[in-house]
Design a protein around this motif. Sequence first.
Motif, PDB file in Angstrom:
ATOM      1  N   ARG A 106       0.825  -1.183   0.008  1.00  0.00           N
ATOM      2  CA  ARG A 106       0.000  -0.121   0.125  1.00  0.00           C
ATOM      3  C   ARG A 106       0.757   1.363   0.070  1.00  0.00           C
ATOM      4  NH1 ARG A 106      -3.500  -0.432   4.892  1.00  0.00           N
ATOM      5  NH2 ARG A 106      -4.420   1.300   4.265  1.00  0.00           N
ATOM      6  N   ILE A 107       1.893   0.999   0.535  1.00  0.00           N
ATOM      7  CA  ILE A 107       2.836   2.486   0.805  1.00  0.00           C
ATOM      8  C   ILE A 107       3.117   2.683  -0.656  1.00  0.00           C
ATOM      9  CG2 ILE A 107       5.078   3.370   1.777  1.00  0.00           C
ATOM     10  CD1 ILE A 107       3.994   1.681   4.341  1.00  0.00           C
ATOM     11  N   GLN A 108       3.907   1.554  -1.256  1.00  0.00           N
ATOM     12  CA  GLN A 108       4.389   1.464  -2.549  1.00  0.00           C
ATOM     13  C   GLN A 108       3.599   1.954  -3.597  1.00  0.00           C
ATOM     14  OE1 GLN A 108       5.790  -2.541  -2.660  1.00  0.00           O
ATOM     15  NE2 GLN A 108       8.050  -1.690  -2.690  1.00  0.00           N
ATOM     16  N   GLN A 109       2.271   1.810  -3.508  1.00  0.00           N
ATOM     17  CA  GLN A 109       1.287   2.405  -4.466  1.00  0.00           C
ATOM     18  C   GLN A 109       0.880   3.779  -3.783  1.00  0.00           C
ATOM     19  OE1 GLN A 109      -1.710  -0.872  -3.763  1.00  0.00           O
ATOM     20  NE2 GLN A 109      -0.574  -2.286  -4.947  1.00  0.00           N
ATOM     21  N   GLY A 110       1.070   4.700  -2.841  1.00  0.00           N
ATOM     22  CA  GLY A 110       0.813   5.795  -2.574  1.00  0.00           C
ATOM     23  C   GLY A 110      -0.045   6.219  -1.581  1.00  0.00           C
ATOM     24  N   TYR A 111      -0.620   4.804  -0.927  1.00  0.00           N
ATOM     25  CA  TYR A 111      -1.751   5.263   0.149  1.00  0.00           C
ATOM     26  C   TYR A 111      -1.063   5.570   1.494  1.00  0.00           C
ATOM     27  CZ  TYR A 111      -4.693   2.536  -3.050  1.00  0.00           C
ATOM     28  OH  TYR A 111      -5.806   1.887  -4.085  1.00  0.00           O
ATOM     29  N   GLN A 112      -2.098   6.236   2.186  1.00  0.00           N
ATOM     30  CA  GLN A 112      -1.854   6.759   3.364  1.00  0.00           C
ATOM     31  C   GLN A 112      -2.027   5.893   4.518  1.00  0.00           C
ATOM     32  OE1 GLN A 112      -0.031   9.744   4.236  1.00  0.00           O
ATOM     33  NE2 GLN A 112       0.367   9.987   2.215  1.00  0.00           N
ATOM     34  N   ILE A 113      -1.326   5.388   5.329  1.00  0.00           N
ATOM     35  CA  ILE A 113      -1.517   4.432   6.430  1.00  0.00           C
ATOM     36  C   ILE A 113      -1.894   5.256   7.558  1.00  0.00           C
ATOM     37  CG2 ILE A 113      -0.894   2.608   7.853  1.00  0.00           C
ATOM     38  CD1 ILE A 113       0.820   1.448   5.776  1.00  0.00           C
ATOM     39  N   GLN A 114      -3.266   5.287   8.193  1.00  0.00           N
ATOM     40  CA  GLN A 114      -3.423   5.817   9.475  1.00  0.00           C
ATOM     41  C   GLN A 114      -3.788   5.111  10.557  1.00  0.00           C
ATOM     42  OE1 GLN A 114      -6.620   8.583   8.123  1.00  0.00           O
ATOM     43  NE2 GLN A 114      -5.300  10.116   7.502  1.00  0.00           N
ATOM     44  N   ASN A 115      -3.562   5.577  11.642  1.00  0.00           N
ATOM     45  CA  ASN A 115      -3.909   4.718  13.016  1.00  0.00           C
ATOM     46  C   ASN A 115      -4.210   5.670  13.994  1.00  0.00           C
ATOM     47  OD1 ASN A 115      -3.907   2.926  15.261  1.00  0.00           O
ATOM     48  ND2 ASN A 115      -1.792   1.769  14.769  1.00  0.00           N
ATOM     49  N   LYS A 116      -5.579   5.763  14.328  1.00  0.00           N
ATOM     50  CA  LYS A 116      -6.027   6.871  15.338  1.00  0.00           C
ATOM     51  C   LYS A 116      -5.657   6.382  16.794  1.00  0.00           C
ATOM     52  CE  LYS A 116     -10.099   7.755  12.580  1.00  0.00           C
ATOM     53  NZ  LYS A 116     -11.735   7.606  12.586  1.00  0.00           N
ATOM     54  N   LEU A 117      -5.189   5.195  16.986  1.00  0.00           N
ATOM     55  CA  LEU A 117      -4.554   4.793  18.091  1.00  0.00           C
ATOM     56  C   LEU A 117      -3.263   5.236  18.528  1.00  0.00           C
ATOM     57  CD1 LEU A 117      -6.743   1.561  18.597  1.00  0.00           C
ATOM     58  CD2 LEU A 117      -7.269   3.851  19.291  1.00  0.00           C
ATOM     59  N   LEU A 118      -2.509   5.766  17.500  1.00  0.00           N
ATOM     60  CA  LEU A 118      -1.200   6.064  17.525  1.00  0.00           C
ATOM     61  C   LEU A 118      -0.508   6.430  18.793  1.00  0.00           C
ATOM     62  CD1 LEU A 118       1.911   6.107  16.468  1.00  0.00           C
ATOM     63  CD2 LEU A 118       1.177   8.464  15.595  1.00  0.00           C
ATOM     64  N   ASN A 119      -0.983   7.587  19.639  1.00  0.00           N
ATOM     65  CA  ASN A 119      -0.497   8.154  20.823  1.00  0.00           C
ATOM     66  C   ASN A 119      -0.857   7.277  21.764  1.00  0.00           C
ATOM     67  OD1 ASN A 119       0.655  10.415  19.610  1.00  0.00           O
ATOM     68  ND2 ASN A 119      -1.324  11.309  19.484  1.00  0.00           N
ATOM     69  N   GLU A 120      -1.956   6.435  21.962  1.00  0.00           N
ATOM     70  CA  GLU A 120      -2.338   5.438  22.869  1.00  0.00           C
ATOM     71  C   GLU A 120      -1.419   4.259  22.948  1.00  0.00           C
ATOM     72  OE1 GLU A 120      -4.804   8.458  22.852  1.00  0.00           O
ATOM     73  OE2 GLU A 120      -4.871   6.886  21.184  1.00  0.00           O
ATOM     74  N   ILE A 121      -0.965   3.764  21.705  1.00  0.00           N
ATOM     75  CA  ILE A 121      -0.164   2.564  21.549  1.00  0.00           C
ATOM     76  C   ILE A 121       1.458   3.049  22.123  1.00  0.00           C
ATOM     77  CG2 ILE A 121       0.848   1.156  19.892  1.00  0.00           C
ATOM     78  CD1 ILE A 121      -1.778   1.198  18.412  1.00  0.00           C
ATOM     79  N   LYS A 122       1.673   4.199  21.857  1.00  0.00           N
ATOM     80  CA  LYS A 122       3.144   4.824  21.920  1.00  0.00           C
ATOM     81  C   LYS A 122       3.293   4.581  23.571  1.00  0.00           C
ATOM     82  CE  LYS A 122       4.846   8.303  19.895  1.00  0.00           C
ATOM     83  NZ  LYS A 122       4.889   9.733  19.215  1.00  0.00           N
ATOM     84  N   VAL A 123       2.214   5.102  24.383  1.00  0.00           N
ATOM     85  CA  VAL A 123       2.192   5.061  25.692  1.00  0.00           C
ATOM     86  C   VAL A 123       1.900   3.766  26.539  1.00  0.00           C
ATOM     87  CG1 VAL A 123       0.910   6.005  27.840  1.00  0.00           C
ATOM     88  CG2 VAL A 123       1.458   7.608  25.914  1.00  0.00           C
ATOM     89  N   LEU A 124       1.234   2.940  25.977  1.00  0.00           N
ATOM     90  CA  LEU A 124       0.700   1.796  26.662  1.00  0.00           C
ATOM     91  C   LEU A 124       1.716   0.709  26.257  1.00  0.00           C
ATOM     92  CD1 LEU A 124      -3.322   1.904  25.841  1.00  0.00           C
ATOM     93  CD2 LEU A 124      -2.024   2.410  28.132  1.00  0.00           C
TER      94      LEU A 124
END
Length: 276
Positions: A106-124
């Motif tokens: 997906r990244i190679q095809q130019g799609y944007q990957i999103q993760n709404k839980l990014l900040n929580e995962i970084k902490v937890l």
Amino acid sequence: MTLRIHKILNNNAVVVLDEGQEKIVMGPGIAFQKKKNDIIPRAKIEKIFVMEEENEKFQELLRTLPEEHIDIAEEIISYAERELQAPLNNHIHIALTDHLSFAIERIQQGYQIQNKLLNEIKVLYKKEYQIGLWAKQLIRERLGIDIPDDEVAHIALHIHTAKMDAASMNKTLQQTTLIREMIDFMKQTLRIHIDEESISYQRLVTHLRFALNRIENGELFHTMDPDMLALIQTKYEKEFACAVAMAEYAKKEYGIEFPVTELAYITLHIQRLTIK
């Protein structure tokens, strides 16, 4: 014991029959210029798997996915087991490999990957997130691709849920999503901006996780002196009302009930976040 090739999956993976049971054997170049019934050199064997329930799915992945994606996934898994000093559930070899290959495409095809839980995962899941950052560097070196931090968080979550004592991916996602929603609810209610890199934010997220774990496991909560509880309710009236509203949301949407003393502790965390 001599191991002979029963089926070749790719250059680095073969299937052997050991006392009638199929096992997947992996190692660099283990099947190079080999054919069925050839003996596998012991020196080339790095991993042996018994995939009892999803054996065919794993074999299919090894046959069809790009070998460099499989190799990267296996390196990440090996690194994670060393860093965590514990084996991961065998399912990680399917879940992470499949996820990572799809994400790279997906990244190679130019799609944007999103993760709404990014900040929580970084902490937890700090250790797992650091492993994800290591994986980010590995992918950059091997493929020349920069994966976003959102994808780093996805990798971290896969590693966390593969730990032998961890909850399932669905439960982990539900808990992390609830924490995200409670914090969003708090921000909207109090109309405040929160620095999600701050220590106060990290403490609130961590506190909510431990509270949810205690509720899930039926554990007792810390008690609080009634006078102290009354003082918090009075002194931080707006923040306590917010904590109550957050708890009502959790009960309505997820059927999770917070005791009133726990709301007082959450109030103190909210109060720290509102200090200018």
